[in-house]
Design a protein around this motif. Structure first.
Motif: not given
Length: 73
Positions: A11-17, A34-47
């Motif tokens: 939810n925070s990710f969506i609000i940010f965007h 392809i990018m969304i398959r390589i960079l999953t939600g977990d990647f963005f969470y860790q970043i």
């Protein structure tokens, strides 16, 4: 605010965007993008966690370095 991020990152990710982008180009389809398959939600969470940690380290470092200049009575 950081607590809300940990409770519901999606939810925070969506609000940010929605706040920082005025179009829907950030929405991707996993079947075609392809990018969304390589960079999953977990990647963005860790970043996001790393950005918060680095920000807090920098913030407290600045306070420690300039602590004598912050409060003068």
């Amino acid at each position: 605010m950081i607590g809300l991020l940990f409770l519901n990152f999606e939810n925070s990710f969506i609000i940010f965007h929605k706040i920082f982008f005025n179009n829907d180009l950030w929405l991707m389809n996993p079947n075609t993008d392809i990018m969304i398959r390589i960079l999953t939600g977990d990647f963005f969470y860790q970043i996001c966690i790393r950005i918060i940690i680095y920000f807090l380290i920098f913030f407290f470092y600045i306070i420690f370095i300039f602590k004598d200049n912050f409060i003068k009575f």
